[in-house]
Motif scaffolding. Structure first.
Motif, mmCIF file in Angstrom:
data_model
loop_
_atom_site.group_PDB
_atom_site.id
_atom_site.type_symbol
_atom_site.label_atom_id
_atom_site.label_comp_id
_atom_site.label_asym_id
_atom_site.label_seq_id
_atom_site.Cartn_x
_atom_site.Cartn_y
_atom_site.Cartn_z
ATOM 1 N N CYS A 130 11.231 -10.273 -2.532
ATOM 2 C CA CYS A 130 10.651 -10.488 -1.208
ATOM 3 C C CYS A 130 9.575 -11.553 -1.357
ATOM 4 O O CYS A 130 8.730 -11.461 -2.252
ATOM 5 N N GLU A 131 9.621 -12.556 -0.502
ATOM 6 C CA GLU A 131 8.675 -13.664 -0.571
ATOM 7 C C GLU A 131 8.015 -13.906 0.781
ATOM 8 O O GLU A 131 8.288 -14.893 1.452
ATOM 9 N N PRO A 132 7.099 -13.012 1.184
ATOM 10 C CA PRO A 132 6.430 -13.218 2.468
ATOM 11 C C PRO A 132 5.414 -14.357 2.406
ATOM 12 O O PRO A 132 4.898 -14.689 1.333
ATOM 13 N N PHE A 133 5.142 -14.906 3.559
ATOM 14 C CA PHE A 133 4.094 -15.904 3.730
ATOM 15 C C PHE A 133 2.826 -15.330 3.105
ATOM 16 O O PHE A 133 2.432 -14.195 3.393
ATOM 17 N N ALA A 134 2.209 -16.070 2.211
ATOM 18 C CA ALA A 134 1.052 -15.569 1.463
ATOM 19 C C ALA A 134 -0.100 -15.148 2.371
ATOM 20 O O ALA A 134 -0.856 -14.234 2.029
ATOM 21 N N GLU A 135 -0.214 -15.782 3.533
ATOM 22 C CA GLU A 135 -1.319 -15.473 4.450
ATOM 23 C C GLU A 135 -0.999 -14.307 5.390
ATOM 24 O O GLU A 135 -1.838 -13.914 6.196
ATOM 25 N N ASN A 140 2.573 -8.191 2.498
ATOM 26 C CA ASN A 140 2.090 -8.240 1.114
ATOM 27 C C ASN A 140 1.477 -6.910 0.700
ATOM 28 O O ASN A 140 1.737 -6.416 -0.396
ATOM 29 N N ARG A 141 0.689 -6.299 1.579
ATOM 30 C CA ARG A 141 0.109 -4.974 1.279
ATOM 31 C C ARG A 141 1.200 -3.923 1.178
ATOM 32 O O ARG A 141 1.172 -3.060 0.291
ATOM 33 N N THR A 142 2.164 -3.976 2.076
ATOM 34 C CA THR A 142 3.256 -3.002 2.071
ATOM 35 C C THR A 142 4.037 -3.074 0.762
ATOM 36 O O THR A 142 4.319 -2.044 0.146
ATOM 37 N N PHE A 150 4.093 -8.029 -8.268
ATOM 38 C CA PHE A 150 3.743 -9.396 -7.906
ATOM 39 C C PHE A 150 4.112 -10.309 -9.061
ATOM 40 O O PHE A 150 3.724 -10.069 -10.201
ATOM 41 N N GLU A 151 4.895 -11.342 -8.772
ATOM 42 C CA GLU A 151 5.329 -12.259 -9.820
ATOM 43 C C GLU A 151 4.538 -13.559 -9.804
ATOM 44 O O GLU A 151 4.079 -14.021 -10.836
ATOM 45 N N LYS A 152 4.410 -14.162 -8.611
ATOM 46 C CA LYS A 152 3.671 -15.424 -8.536
ATOM 47 C C LYS A 152 3.447 -15.832 -7.087
ATOM 48 O O LYS A 152 4.087 -15.314 -6.174
ATOM 49 N N GLU A 166 2.887 -21.454 1.315
ATOM 50 C CA GLU A 166 2.640 -20.665 0.118
ATOM 51 C C GLU A 166 3.192 -19.274 0.369
ATOM 52 O O GLU A 166 2.945 -18.678 1.423
ATOM 53 N N VAL A 167 3.953 -18.780 -0.594
ATOM 54 C CA VAL A 167 4.508 -17.431 -0.512
ATOM 55 C C VAL A 167 4.079 -16.649 -1.739
ATOM 56 O O VAL A 167 3.740 -17.226 -2.773
ATOM 57 N N ASN A 168 4.102 -15.346 -1.598
ATOM 58 C CA ASN A 168 3.919 -14.453 -2.733
ATOM 59 C C ASN A 168 5.284 -13.901 -3.081
ATOM 60 O O ASN A 168 5.963 -13.349 -2.221
ATOM 61 N N ARG A 169 5.680 -14.061 -4.325
ATOM 62 C CA ARG A 169 6.980 -13.548 -4.770
ATOM 63 C C ARG A 169 6.774 -12.166 -5.365
ATOM 64 O O ARG A 169 6.049 -11.999 -6.350
ATOM 65 N N TRP A 170 7.431 -11.163 -4.753
ATOM 66 C CA TRP A 170 7.389 -9.775 -5.190
ATOM 67 C C TRP A 170 8.778 -9.378 -5.649
ATOM 68 O O TRP A 170 9.775 -9.764 -5.032
#
Length: 186
Positions: A130-135, A140-142, A150-152, A166-170
């Motif tokens: 899952c790669e949600p918008f970082a902002e 991201n909390r869910t 969290f990978e990167k 920017e995304v957070n890769r989970w």
């Protein structure tokens, strides 16, 4: 009976298409932007309806997308889908809670936990990404609460309707899925 016990997840079907399409068609520009959507890339309601309808006809091994509907008291309150499916390997998950009245109540965490086994079992996955918008703090909390690792954080265009962002890769591994199934069956 608490709110969590009234929640369930079902694979989307033809009857769910109007609500899924309406979620996208009626979303405010601000809401879409908060998810990193490029409004100019949004498909029309007709195009979205056709795409969803076509996916229902395909066997799991050939699907490009698979959607689940989140329900509370039998009423649809959101959906979760995967795309970029590599059957037997991995897929990318997206979370959409409809209506602000359903957000920030802990339901999303439980609904994601109920969704994960469906994706792993039907698509024979080894990994869910899952790669949600970082902002966008909510998904991201869910994901962190559910147990995704969290990978990167990196910059990309994560999907066909997104802006460069920017995304957070989970990542959620098959071994975690097995632990989650045990937890849900207790």
């Amino acid at each position: 009976m608490d709110a969590i016990s009234k929640l369930c997840v079902e694979e989307a079907n033809q009857a769910d298409i109007p609500q899924i399409v309406d979620y996208w068609a009626s979303a405010s520009p601000e809401h879409l932007t908060s998810m990193g959507v490029d409004i100019t890339k949004m498909p029309s309601s007709m195009e979205l309806t056709e795409m969803l309808s076509q996916q229902f006809l395909l066997p799991y091994e050939e699907k490009r997308a698979l959607a689940l509907v989140w329900r509370k008291d039998g009423n649809a309150i959101g959906h979760c889908n995967v795309n970029e499916i590599h059957f037997g390997e991995n897929a990318k998950m997206h979370l959409h809670m409809w209506g602000s009245e359903n957000r920030s109540k802990g339901m999303g965490t439980h609904l994601v936990k109920l969704s994960i086994p469906v994706f792993f079992e039907r698509l024979k996955l080894n990994q869910l990404i899952c790669e949600p918008f970082a902002e966008n703090n909510a998904p991201n909390r869910t994901l962190e609460r559910v147990g995704f690792r969290f990978e990167k954080r990196y910059t990309t265009i994560p999907g066909s309707i997104n802006t460069m962002q920017e995304v957070n890769r989970w990542v959620f591994q098959h071994s975690q899925y097995l632990e989650l199934v045990n937890e849900l069956n207790k």
